[in-house]
Motif scaffolding. Structure first.
Motif, PDB file in Angstrom:
ATOM      1  N   GLU A 159      -6.046 -49.558 -48.011  1.00 31.02           N
ATOM      2  CA  GLU A 159      -5.619 -49.665 -46.629  1.00 31.02           C
ATOM      3  C   GLU A 159      -6.713 -49.132 -45.679  1.00 31.02           C
ATOM      4  O   GLU A 159      -7.075 -47.873 -45.871  1.00 31.02           O
ATOM      5  CB  GLU A 159      -4.302 -49.161 -46.582  1.00 31.02           C
ATOM      6  CG  GLU A 159      -3.808 -49.367 -44.816  1.00 31.02           C
ATOM      7  CD  GLU A 159      -3.863 -50.693 -44.511  1.00 31.02           C
ATOM      8  OE1 GLU A 159      -3.410 -51.617 -45.170  1.00 31.02           O
ATOM      9  OE2 GLU A 159      -4.640 -51.093 -43.607  1.00 31.02           O
ATOM     10  N   PHE A 160      -7.069 -49.826 -44.648  1.00 29.97           N
ATOM     11  CA  PHE A 160      -8.100 -49.163 -43.845  1.00 29.97           C
ATOM     12  C   PHE A 160      -7.657 -48.952 -42.471  1.00 29.97           C
ATOM     13  O   PHE A 160      -8.423 -48.648 -41.391  1.00 29.97           O
ATOM     14  CB  PHE A 160      -9.424 -50.184 -43.599  1.00 29.97           C
ATOM     15  CG  PHE A 160      -9.965 -50.405 -44.999  1.00 29.97           C
ATOM     16  CD1 PHE A 160     -10.961 -49.545 -45.453  1.00 29.97           C
ATOM     17  CD2 PHE A 160      -9.731 -51.596 -45.634  1.00 29.97           C
ATOM     18  CE1 PHE A 160     -11.521 -49.421 -46.799  1.00 29.97           C
ATOM     19  CE2 PHE A 160     -10.343 -51.589 -46.943  1.00 29.97           C
ATOM     20  CZ  PHE A 160     -11.289 -50.432 -47.501  1.00 29.97           C
ATOM     21  N   ALA A 162      -6.222 -47.205 -39.074  1.00 32.35           N
ATOM     22  CA  ALA A 162      -6.186 -45.655 -38.609  1.00 32.35           C
ATOM     23  C   ALA A 162      -5.010 -45.440 -37.962  1.00 32.35           C
ATOM     24  O   ALA A 162      -4.371 -46.175 -37.180  1.00 32.35           O
ATOM     25  CB  ALA A 162      -7.501 -45.629 -37.596  1.00 32.35           C
ATOM     26  N   PHE A 270     -13.448 -33.306 -37.456  1.00 34.48           N
ATOM     27  CA  PHE A 270     -12.273 -34.496 -37.540  1.00 34.48           C
ATOM     28  C   PHE A 270     -11.081 -33.744 -38.504  1.00 34.48           C
ATOM     29  O   PHE A 270     -11.218 -32.870 -39.104  1.00 34.48           O
ATOM     30  CB  PHE A 270     -12.963 -35.537 -38.435  1.00 34.48           C
ATOM     31  CG  PHE A 270     -13.796 -35.088 -39.876  1.00 34.48           C
ATOM     32  CD1 PHE A 270     -12.908 -34.812 -40.884  1.00 34.48           C
ATOM     33  CD2 PHE A 270     -15.042 -34.985 -39.626  1.00 34.48           C
ATOM     34  CE1 PHE A 270     -13.388 -34.483 -42.107  1.00 34.48           C
ATOM     35  CE2 PHE A 270     -15.628 -34.567 -41.136  1.00 34.48           C
ATOM     36  CZ  PHE A 270     -14.636 -34.443 -42.215  1.00 34.48           C
ATOM     37  N   PHE A 275      -9.837 -37.804 -44.375  1.00 30.26           N
ATOM     38  CA  PHE A 275     -11.226 -37.710 -44.656  1.00 30.26           C
ATOM     39  C   PHE A 275     -11.617 -36.737 -45.506  1.00 30.26           C
ATOM     40  O   PHE A 275     -12.401 -36.735 -46.357  1.00 30.26           O
ATOM     41  CB  PHE A 275     -11.883 -37.442 -43.193  1.00 30.26           C
ATOM     42  CG  PHE A 275     -11.955 -38.750 -42.430  1.00 30.26           C
ATOM     43  CD1 PHE A 275     -11.821 -40.003 -42.756  1.00 30.26           C
ATOM     44  CD2 PHE A 275     -12.402 -38.648 -40.971  1.00 30.26           C
ATOM     45  CE1 PHE A 275     -12.087 -41.171 -42.203  1.00 30.26           C
ATOM     46  CE2 PHE A 275     -12.611 -39.918 -40.070  1.00 30.26           C
ATOM     47  CZ  PHE A 275     -12.478 -41.035 -40.867  1.00 30.26           C
ATOM     48  N   PHE A 336      -3.885 -34.540 -34.677  1.00 30.52           N
ATOM     49  CA  PHE A 336      -5.513 -34.577 -35.185  1.00 30.52           C
ATOM     50  C   PHE A 336      -6.162 -35.594 -34.524  1.00 30.52           C
ATOM     51  O   PHE A 336      -7.345 -35.521 -34.377  1.00 30.52           O
ATOM     52  CB  PHE A 336      -5.482 -34.656 -36.476  1.00 30.52           C
ATOM     53  CG  PHE A 336      -5.339 -36.267 -37.088  1.00 30.52           C
ATOM     54  CD1 PHE A 336      -4.186 -36.813 -37.361  1.00 30.52           C
ATOM     55  CD2 PHE A 336      -6.485 -37.181 -37.108  1.00 30.52           C
ATOM     56  CE1 PHE A 336      -3.834 -38.219 -37.580  1.00 30.52           C
ATOM     57  CE2 PHE A 336      -6.169 -38.424 -37.723  1.00 30.52           C
ATOM     58  CZ  PHE A 336      -5.006 -38.755 -37.815  1.00 30.52           C
ATOM     59  N   LYS A 337      -5.433 -36.615 -33.496  1.00 26.47           N
ATOM     60  CA  LYS A 337      -6.200 -37.412 -32.676  1.00 26.47           C
ATOM     61  C   LYS A 337      -5.157 -37.873 -31.701  1.00 26.47           C
ATOM     62  O   LYS A 337      -3.983 -37.565 -31.774  1.00 26.47           O
ATOM     63  CB  LYS A 337      -6.735 -38.584 -33.449  1.00 26.47           C
ATOM     64  CG  LYS A 337      -5.787 -39.409 -34.189  1.00 26.47           C
ATOM     65  CD  LYS A 337      -6.641 -40.472 -34.887  1.00 26.47           C
ATOM     66  CE  LYS A 337      -6.928 -41.691 -34.104  1.00 26.47           C
ATOM     67  NZ  LYS A 337      -7.050 -42.909 -35.193  1.00 26.47           N
ATOM     68  N   GLU A 413      -7.681 -35.364 -27.757  1.00 19.91           N
ATOM     69  CA  GLU A 413      -8.156 -36.258 -26.822  1.00 19.91           C
ATOM     70  C   GLU A 413      -7.179 -36.941 -25.891  1.00 19.91           C
ATOM     71  O   GLU A 413      -7.464 -38.359 -25.634  1.00 19.91           O
ATOM     72  CB  GLU A 413      -9.386 -37.039 -27.192  1.00 19.91           C
ATOM     73  CG  GLU A 413      -8.984 -38.218 -28.014  1.00 19.91           C
ATOM     74  CD  GLU A 413      -8.746 -38.173 -29.407  1.00 19.91           C
ATOM     75  OE1 GLU A 413      -8.724 -36.916 -29.895  1.00 19.91           O
ATOM     76  OE2 GLU A 413      -9.025 -38.917 -30.247  1.00 19.91           O
TER      77      GLU A 413
HETATM   78  O1  LIG Z   1      -7.731 -43.473 -45.113  1.00 20.78           O
HETATM   79  C1  LIG Z   1      -7.254 -43.219 -43.963  1.00 20.78           C
HETATM   80  O2  LIG Z   1      -6.544 -42.450 -43.809  1.00 20.78           O
HETATM   81  C2  LIG Z   1      -8.035 -43.767 -42.632  1.00 20.78           C
HETATM   82  O3  LIG Z   1      -8.820 -42.610 -42.267  1.00 20.78           O
HETATM   83  C3  LIG Z   1      -9.349 -42.801 -41.024  1.00 20.78           C
HETATM   84  O4  LIG Z   1      -8.291 -43.131 -39.786  1.00 20.78           O
HETATM   85  P1  LIG Z   1      -7.618 -41.578 -39.197  1.00 20.78           P
HETATM   86  O5  LIG Z   1      -7.997 -40.561 -40.150  1.00 20.78           O
HETATM   87  O6  LIG Z   1      -6.208 -42.229 -39.072  1.00 20.78           O
HETATM   88  O7  LIG Z   1      -8.240 -41.752 -37.778  1.00 20.78           O
HETATM   89  P2  LIG Z   1      -9.828 -41.902 -37.250  1.00 20.78           P
HETATM   90  O8  LIG Z   1      -9.793 -42.429 -35.841  1.00 20.78           O
HETATM   91  O9  LIG Z   1     -10.845 -42.260 -38.349  1.00 20.78           O
HETATM   92  O10 LIG Z   1     -10.048 -40.215 -36.919  1.00 20.78           O
HETATM   93  C4  LIG Z   1     -10.168 -39.177 -37.836  1.00 20.78           C
HETATM   94  C5  LIG Z   1     -10.606 -38.189 -37.222  1.00 20.78           C
HETATM   95  O11 LIG Z   1     -11.941 -38.064 -36.825  1.00 20.78           O
HETATM   96  C6  LIG Z   1     -11.964 -37.873 -35.382  1.00 20.78           C
HETATM   97  N1  LIG Z   1     -13.286 -38.514 -34.546  1.00 20.78           N
HETATM   98  C7  LIG Z   1     -13.096 -40.028 -34.773  1.00 20.78           C
HETATM   99  C8  LIG Z   1     -14.181 -40.604 -34.256  1.00 20.78           C
HETATM  100  C9  LIG Z   1     -15.237 -39.948 -33.532  1.00 20.78           C
HETATM  101  O12 LIG Z   1     -16.320 -40.308 -33.044  1.00 20.78           O
HETATM  102  N2  LIG Z   1     -15.232 -38.627 -33.529  1.00 20.78           N
HETATM  103  C10 LIG Z   1     -14.138 -37.875 -34.186  1.00 20.78           C
HETATM  104  O13 LIG Z   1     -14.319 -36.682 -33.857  1.00 20.78           O
HETATM  105  C11 LIG Z   1     -10.579 -37.849 -34.707  1.00 20.78           C
HETATM  106  O14 LIG Z   1     -10.559 -37.405 -33.558  1.00 20.78           O
HETATM  107  C12 LIG Z   1      -9.987 -37.585 -35.799  1.00 20.78           C
HETATM  108  O15 LIG Z   1      -9.582 -36.226 -35.978  1.00 20.78           O
HETATM  109  C13 LIG Z   1     -10.112 -44.214 -40.738  1.00 20.78           C
HETATM  110  O16 LIG Z   1     -10.713 -44.548 -39.438  1.00 20.78           O
HETATM  111  C14 LIG Z   1      -9.205 -45.340 -41.478  1.00 20.78           C
HETATM  112  O17 LIG Z   1      -9.996 -46.548 -41.412  1.00 20.78           O
HETATM  113  C15 LIG Z   1      -8.659 -44.883 -42.683  1.00 20.78           C
HETATM  114  O18 LIG Z   1      -7.999 -45.954 -43.309  1.00 20.78           O
END
Ligand SMILES: O=C(O)[C@H]1O[C@H](OP(=O)(O)OP(=O)(O)OC[C@H]2O[C@@H](n3ccc(=O)[nH]c3=O)[C@H](O)[C@@H]2O)[C@H](O)[C@@H](O)[C@@H]1O
Ligand SMILES: NC(=O)C1=CN([C@@H]2O[C@H](COP(=O)(O)OP(=O)(O)OC[C@H]3O[C@@H](n4cnc5c(N)ncnc54)[C@H](O)[C@@H]3O)[C@@H](O)[C@H]2O)C=CC1
Length: 462
Positions: A159-160, A162, A270, A275, A336-337, A413
């Motif tokens: 699954e991808f 977010a 992040f 991740f 976390f976001k 944010e």
């Molecule tokens: O396997 C997973 O669990 C998922 O992990 C991430 O999704 P998610 O962790 O829900 O959210 P993201 O939007 O990827 O953000 C992850 C973290 O990176 C941070 N982030 C994201 C983007 C960016 O440019 N800068 C940054 O600091 C966000 O604030 C957050 O803390 C991936 O984007 C999904 O594709 C994946 O399915």
């Protein structure tokens, strides 16, 4: 006849993913199970266990029609033709590979349950993120424990989605991966699952491949996404030291169509449940394959993320005249976001812990995270109950959180932070009033005009 689906695990992935399948395929019966009664009760109530924009509408439309939530795992397994395994795969806390390897105990126990109770053949689908070749272990368990004449085909369908955008990601995925063994039966199972997705996903976006490629693609995608963030965060440190502006550098790089603009937003680090876990998993896999250079390469992405959090914490302390003991620090955002109530691995937890350890009194405001969760998260970082009671308060509004504070630290944010009445906030704060933007979301010029001392990730002090 439409296949029946069961999903083991009603979490952030199993819940939304299978709810969308039910929503898009009214003739497919979808039963989502969990061992956790409270979680299932919440899925059956008006207060779903997770906050996700658009999820309420999807669940309301399908629940009771062809979507069911239950703890009756055995019955759901037996009725189903397709079984998603969407259980948690956290980082192992002890034993071999502790701190790196994925803990596959939940996957194994779900697999054993399927083998123990299935009285007809099933297609078993790995939805959880797992190390490469986990499907092989699942197959061995299923084959060794099943009744005669029953066949299990295993697919990988990572699954991808977010969090915060789960429903739109599921409704319009960039791609759906379905990995299978390269056998006639494997391809037949692949086609059965593809036919479910093809109810709403364009055919060209449903990609079939071998099992191991599919499993590895999931870890690879998360590693590459996180690597982009660590890259821009590494550059943010250079920006702060040189007078370059990380937003401008990110913009300039992102205009190159080979690089692209997404996932280049510098931040306080992040977070999220996956991740770090998935990269550590990749590090462990690389080490197990005797590829130490590869392991070190990916490990650096996580090390850089830790460095970013500690660098930002130190910047706060330094700016507040090298001590925050007994000062009030308002923490804006704990998730976390934005657009999620999930706090797993949130950078805010590390920052809050660092501030408490420096003797600050912190006041946290987050629009979606409840106090009990914050207390649990901080306890897990080693904050004692006494320390928590003495040092932490949770506010219902950002205005309360900032009242009497020496500093505001933006950790998440959330859009609402962009439109607060900062003049009103400034008036209630201790002076000099500092604001640390760990997400580059605020208009620094305006804030400085009000009187704030502003510090921003990836920008030097002017
Ligand atoms: O396997 C997973 O669990 C998922 O992990 C991430 O999704 P998610 O962790 O829900 O959210 P993201 O939007 O990827 O953000 C992850 C973290 O990176 C941070 N982030 C994201 C983007 C960016 O440019 N800068 C940054 O600091 C966000 O604030 C957050 O803390 C991936 O984007 C999904 O594709 C994946 O399915
Ligand atoms: N959270 C996310 O955004 C994403 C997560 N993933 C992956 O999906 C998997 C699940 O993640 P989440 O949904 O976030 O985890 P979660 O912890 O929210 O949910 C997992 C659920 O499985 C249940 N469970 C455990 N064993 C079970 C069993 N034998 N039978 C029935 N239920 C059982 C648990 O009680 C829990 O409710 C993980 O492997 C994760 O890496 C993949 C993409 C995105």
């Amino acid at each position: 006849m439409a296949p029946k689906i069961c999903c083991l695990g009603a979490g952030y992935v199993g819940g939304p993913t299978c709810a969308v399948i039910a929503y898009k395929c009214p003739d497919v019966q979808v039963t989502i199970c969990d061992l956790n009664q409270a979680r299932i009760d919440a899925w059956n109530s008006d207060h779903l266990p997770i906050f996700e924009p658009g999820l309420d509408d999807v669940v309301k439309a399908a629940r009771g029609r062809n979507l069911f939530f239950t703890t009756e795992v055995d019955r759901a397994i037996n009725e189903a033709d397709l079984i998603f395994v969407s259980v948690n795969t956290p980082t192992k806390k002890s034993g071999m590979g502790a701190g790196f390897a994925a803990d596959l105990a939940y996957v194994e126990s779900a697999t054993r349950r399927i083998a123990a109770v299935a009285t007809s053949s099933k297609i078993v689908i790995e939805k959880s993120t797992v190390p490469c070749r986990t499907a092989e272990s699942m197959r061995a368990i299923l084959e060794a424990n099943s009744r005669d004449g029953i066949r299990f085909d295993i697919l990988s369908n990572p699954e991808f989605l977010a969090e915060g955008t789960a429903i739109s990601d599921l409704m319009k995925p960039d791609r759906v991966l379905i990995g299978s063994l390269e056998t006639d039966e494997g391809r037949k199972a692949q086609a059965t699952l593809a036919s479910v997705y093809s109810n709403w996903v364009p055919k060209e976006k449903i990609i079939t491949m071998n099992l191991w490629s599919s499993e590895l693609s999931k870890l690879a995608a998360n590693a590459i996404l996180a690597q982009r963030i660590s890259s821009i965060n590494a550059l943010s440190a250079i920006c702060e030291a040189t007078g370059a502006d990380v937003d401008e550098v990110s913009y300039a790089c992102g205009l190159d169509t080979r690089i692209g603009p997404k996932f280049l937003k510098a931040s306080v680090g992040f977070g999220g449940s996956c991740f770090q876990k998935d990269i550590l998993n990749l590090v462990y896999l690389s080490e197990s394959l005797h590829l130490p250079e590869v392991a070190a390469y990916w490990h650096q992405v996580v090390i850089m993320n830790e460095y970013q959090k500690s660098r930002f914490s130190q910047r706060v302390v330094k700016r507040l005249f090298n001590t925050i003991t007994n000062k009030k620090v308002a923490v804006f955002g704990f998730a976390f976001k934005k657009d999620t109530g999930d706090t797993r691995e949130s950078a805010a937890i590390t920052l809050a812990n660092n501030f408490i350890k420096e003797g600050a009194n912190i006041c946290i405001y987050d629009p979606k995270v409840e106090e009990p969760q914050i207390a649990i998260d901080l306890a897990e970082t080693g904050i004692s109950t006494a320390e928590y009671q003495k040092r932490v308060t949770i506010s219902k509004t950002p205005y309360d959180a900032a009242n009497g504070a020496d500093a505001i630290v933006i950790c998440t944010e959330w859009d609402e932070f962009k439109t607060l009445d900062y003049e009103k906030i400034y008036a209630t704060m201790n002076k000099p009033a500092c604001l640390f933007d760990g997400r580059l979301i605020l208009d620094t010029k305006k804030l400085r005009a009000i009187g704030f001392q502003v510090e921003v990730i990836g920008k030097s002090v002017v």
